[in-house]
Design a protein around this motif. Sequence first.
Motif, PDB file in Angstrom:
ATOM      1  N   ALA A   1      -8.136  22.607   6.705  1.00  0.00           N
ATOM      2  CA  ALA A   1      -9.279  22.172   5.893  1.00  0.00           C
ATOM      3  C   ALA A   1      -9.364  20.664   5.997  1.00  0.00           C
ATOM      4  CB  ALA A   1      -9.095  22.598   4.440  1.00  0.00           C
ATOM      5  N   ALA A   2     -10.557  20.153   6.279  1.00  0.00           N
ATOM      6  CA  ALA A   2     -10.720  18.712   6.497  1.00  0.00           C
ATOM      7  C   ALA A   2     -11.754  18.124   5.555  1.00  0.00           C
ATOM      8  CB  ALA A   2     -11.149  18.453   7.935  1.00  0.00           C
ATOM      9  N   LEU A   3     -11.548  16.841   5.246  1.00  0.00           N
ATOM     10  CA  LEU A   3     -12.548  16.094   4.480  1.00  0.00           C
ATOM     11  C   LEU A   3     -12.846  14.804   5.232  1.00  0.00           C
ATOM     12  CD1 LEU A   3     -14.157  15.595   1.781  1.00  0.00           C
ATOM     13  CD2 LEU A   3     -12.163  14.262   1.049  1.00  0.00           C
ATOM     14  N   SER A   4     -14.124  14.589   5.529  1.00  0.00           N
ATOM     15  CA  SER A   4     -14.529  13.335   6.159  1.00  0.00           C
ATOM     16  C   SER A   4     -15.215  12.458   5.117  1.00  0.00           C
ATOM     17  CB  SER A   4     -15.463  13.626   7.338  1.00  0.00           C
ATOM     18  OG  SER A   4     -15.908  12.405   7.895  1.00  0.00           O
ATOM     19  N   THR A   5     -14.782  11.203   5.054  1.00  0.00           N
ATOM     20  CA  THR A   5     -15.313  10.263   4.059  1.00  0.00           C
ATOM     21  C   THR A   5     -15.664   8.964   4.769  1.00  0.00           C
ATOM     22  OG1 THR A   5     -13.290   9.030   3.551  1.00  0.00           O
ATOM     23  CG2 THR A   5     -13.530  11.202   2.515  1.00  0.00           C
ATOM     24  N   PRO A   6     -16.359   8.057   4.079  1.00  0.00           N
ATOM     25  CA  PRO A   6     -16.645   6.761   4.712  1.00  0.00           C
ATOM     26  C   PRO A   6     -15.355   6.012   5.068  1.00  0.00           C
ATOM     27  CG  PRO A   6     -18.012   7.052   2.756  1.00  0.00           C
ATOM     28  CD  PRO A   6     -17.036   8.177   2.765  1.00  0.00           C
ATOM     29  N   GLU A   7     -14.239   6.340   4.391  1.00  0.00           N
ATOM     30  CA  GLU A   7     -12.979   5.620   4.660  1.00  0.00           C
ATOM     31  C   GLU A   7     -12.114   6.302   5.704  1.00  0.00           C
ATOM     32  OE1 GLU A   7     -13.409   6.599   1.133  1.00  0.00           O
ATOM     33  OE2 GLU A   7     -14.834   4.946   1.085  1.00  0.00           O
ATOM     34  N   GLY A   8     -12.497   7.493   6.132  1.00  0.00           N
ATOM     35  CA  GLY A   8     -11.677   8.174   7.121  1.00  0.00           C
ATOM     36  C   GLY A   8     -11.666   9.670   6.882  1.00  0.00           C
ATOM     37  N   THR A   9     -10.888  10.361   7.717  1.00  0.00           N
ATOM     38  CA  THR A   9     -10.884  11.816   7.662  1.00  0.00           C
ATOM     39  C   THR A   9      -9.475  12.300   7.396  1.00  0.00           C
ATOM     40  OG1 THR A   9     -12.764  11.979   9.140  1.00  0.00           O
ATOM     41  CG2 THR A   9     -11.329  13.903   9.012  1.00  0.00           C
ATOM     42  N   TYR A  10      -9.372  13.291   6.502  1.00  0.00           N
ATOM     43  CA  TYR A  10      -8.066  13.843   6.161  1.00  0.00           C
ATOM     44  C   TYR A  10      -8.071  15.343   6.442  1.00  0.00           C
ATOM     45  CZ  TYR A  10      -4.056  15.473   3.628  1.00  0.00           C
ATOM     46  OH  TYR A  10      -2.886  16.092   3.322  1.00  0.00           O
ATOM     47  N   VAL A  11      -6.962  15.875   7.010  1.00  0.00           N
ATOM     48  CA  VAL A  11      -6.889  17.308   7.298  1.00  0.00           C
ATOM     49  C   VAL A  11      -5.658  17.912   6.621  1.00  0.00           C
ATOM     50  CG1 VAL A  11      -6.827  19.099   9.072  1.00  0.00           C
ATOM     51  CG2 VAL A  11      -7.981  16.923   9.546  1.00  0.00           C
ATOM     52  N   ARG A  12      -5.838  19.029   5.953  1.00  0.00           N
ATOM     53  CA  ARG A  12      -4.733  19.730   5.296  1.00  0.00           C
ATOM     54  C   ARG A  12      -4.458  21.043   6.039  1.00  0.00           C
ATOM     55  NH1 ARG A  12      -5.357  21.405  -1.026  1.00  0.00           N
ATOM     56  NH2 ARG A  12      -5.297  19.164  -1.419  1.00  0.00           N
ATOM     57  N   GLU A  13      -3.159  21.296   6.266  1.00  0.00           N
ATOM     58  CA  GLU A  13      -2.777  22.529   6.958  1.00  0.00           C
ATOM     59  C   GLU A  13      -2.336  23.547   5.911  1.00  0.00           C
ATOM     60  OE1 GLU A  13      -0.114  21.704  10.143  1.00  0.00           O
ATOM     61  OE2 GLU A  13       0.320  23.808  10.568  1.00  0.00           O
TER      62      GLU A  13
END
Lengths: 418, 418
Positions: free
Chosen positions: A375-387
């Motif tokens: 599951a990923a979240l893209s934001t103006p500060e960057g992108t984070y992915v959770r496994e």
Amino acid sequence: MAHIAELIAVGTELLLGSIANTDAQILSRELSALGITVYYHTVVGDNPERLRRAVEVAKERADIIITTGGLGPTCDDLTKSVLAQCFGKELVFNQEAAKRMAAYFWRLHPDTGEMPENNYQQAWLPEGCVPFQNDWGTAPGCGFEAGGVRVIMLPGPPSECAPMFRHRAVPYLQDLTDGVIVSRSVRIFGLGESEVESLLREQMNAMENPTLAPYAKEGEVELRITAKAGDEDSARALIAPVEQQLLERFGELVYGVDEPSLEAVCLRLLREKGVTLSAAESCTGGLIAKRITDLPGASAVFKGGVVSYWSEVKHNVLNVPQPLLDRCGAVSQPVAGAMAQGVRTLTGSDLAVAVTGVAGPEPDDRDNPVGLVFAALSTPEGTYVREIYGAGSRERIRQVAANHALDLVRRYLTGLPF
Amino acid sequence: MAHIAELIAVGTELLLGSIANTDAQILSRELSALGITVYYHTVVGDNPERLRRAVEVAKERADIIITTGGLGPTCDDLTKSVLAQCFGKELVFNQEAAKRMAAYFWRLHPDTGEMPENNYQQAWLPEGCVPFQNDWGTAPGCGFEAGGVRVIMLPGPPSECAPMFRHRAVPYLQDLTDGVIVSRSVRIFGLGESEVESLLREQMNAMENPTLAPYAKEGEVELRITAKAGDEDSARALIAPVEQQLLERFGELVYGVDEPSLEAVCLRLLREKGVTLSAAESCTGGLIAKRITDLPGASAVFKGGVVSYWSEVKHNVLNVPQPLLDRCGAVSQPVAGAMAQGVRTLTGSDLAVAVTGVAGPEPDDRDNPVGLVFAALSTPEGTYVREIYGAGSRERIRQVAANHALDLVRRYLTGLPF
């Protein structure tokens, strides 16, 4: 005085096993929250004599009888005529109910307002009853009192039964509850029910007023604190320290108090902050978008998204680089991130979530196991992915994956670590 | 001789609404298939006196009593002791059952075989009963006969209850069943329940074997034909002419016989014909994609889609011309068609559906009423748009809108007019 309710569900389809008696589950929860005890549920078919016998048994052991089902034209309004008879009431034609039904059919067929004749039958209600207007279907419900028993009749479909209970029957029952019962729900995402339960078991067993009880949903736990007191303020005062203690104990795992769902929390936060969202979904196949748009008002902040079930849609629509798909496979951390970035660029939203994984029942073509999800979240500060490693049915894996994506949004918008 | 069964579920968690009584649903189905009629379900809490009263009531109206739940060590094996008492039986220690339980715990903890002491309690069973070995958990069930009543006790967890019924209780009941019951479901989309019912009422009332009964879902009707006969072939022979007659009567409104849902029919047709699909969704917000991808195997033919909740997504992603959006509004026939064409081009699918409408609770910014929906199908031969007036809740309007889109796919793939 303590009140005892009995639920009688009417419907041959229940006795044939076509459906489960979920009305009884919903009403039992609501009654328990009102401090009304339920000793028995009964299910009976569309048969007047057997329904009559069930009502006679219920009269002996309850002072509130709630029926569900058997109100529509197809069952000859069985429940109304039998219950009226059991309690010595006549049925009388309710002009108001007939008018409301006609209005419903005008909305259904704006050209002719055509309504099958047999629908008018539903406007016959027991004399002296309080009609319950049905804003969620056609058959009106009602409540009446006779011989020291309150009788409440609700329609069978859960989508009508539940709101009619809450909005029509609860006010009708209000005078029966001595004192008030107040509940608060602390909602937790990220710990299993058995973990929460073993952390709290001793405390829960020791508590009497307020009580504390856990309820599990897919990947979520609801902790309900329920207090009984003479008035609402006193009940709330009993709840407050327990709520505070749970908030401290579970910290950032608590996604809300008295919130209906993770998506509702996200929608509220997005609206408060004026932030827009979009979603790119592979294994959840539209479930995240569906859950958000289940909520009225979602259009203010949810721009939409892409269901990229096929890899070529990930590449062609979301601009996930083909070499990335070839090298890492569609179910991978970098592809989840690229999907989130892709849909964020495509829709011009402030934030974007993405989910890719294996919902099963089979592993994917790269032998990734069922339940592996990114599951990923893209934001103006960057992108984070959770496994995530999900377990259970396809349905459950999809729901839990959607929960994780929504949890990332919640954490971002409340400044919590991912 | 016809047999009448009554189901008694034991468990306070059912009365609190923590779970629904799905055991009753499963057992009712199985009993119906055995030709055993069920007149009542009862649910009672973990309370010996109230369970005893429920059993006394059941003895009066059934000759088969099946209990579920209340067998484990946590509830003191309530059900066994109460039922034994109600039927004048002693509990005796069953060596065989104790051995099996020990073996189960050796499988669970291969190193120590550790078993909580209170589990041995479960090896006490009513004298003269037939023990039902539990291969799916620990608590054994059993069956016994007393005073002309067959009593069957099953564990509560559905994962133990269902297989124990099938593999232990059914053989125990075999001598009671005279014949079999067979059902077939004719599923209809496009006519309301009350319309179907008024067309068939006389016929349904006149039928005895087979019987015919309607069941409503959102915007759909299921007509169930049920026949009882000495063997399955004879039962099917009774059903066939009624099924044929319904197929002739409702013609193209019948979307399937014994099919679980419209999306399942579409998926089967798409796979059979090797045709791919995509979806563009506005007011359904991902629901169509979600329903299709609920089904395992959807990835073979469903490429994905776009949730174009905002108009700018309709324009930017789906290429719906801006002048069209400006002139006609997002909820309009031409925009629905352009969305379907747009997502078909975007994903390169053979077919594409699109939905745009007003799900409510408020009319849209052009004052289109709640419930107005356009569903479109784009095909290699052209694009078709259906105008729909839905009614009811937001949830219902969305489900019905999705049904219409799926119905267009079904009609196209089976060569029916739209």
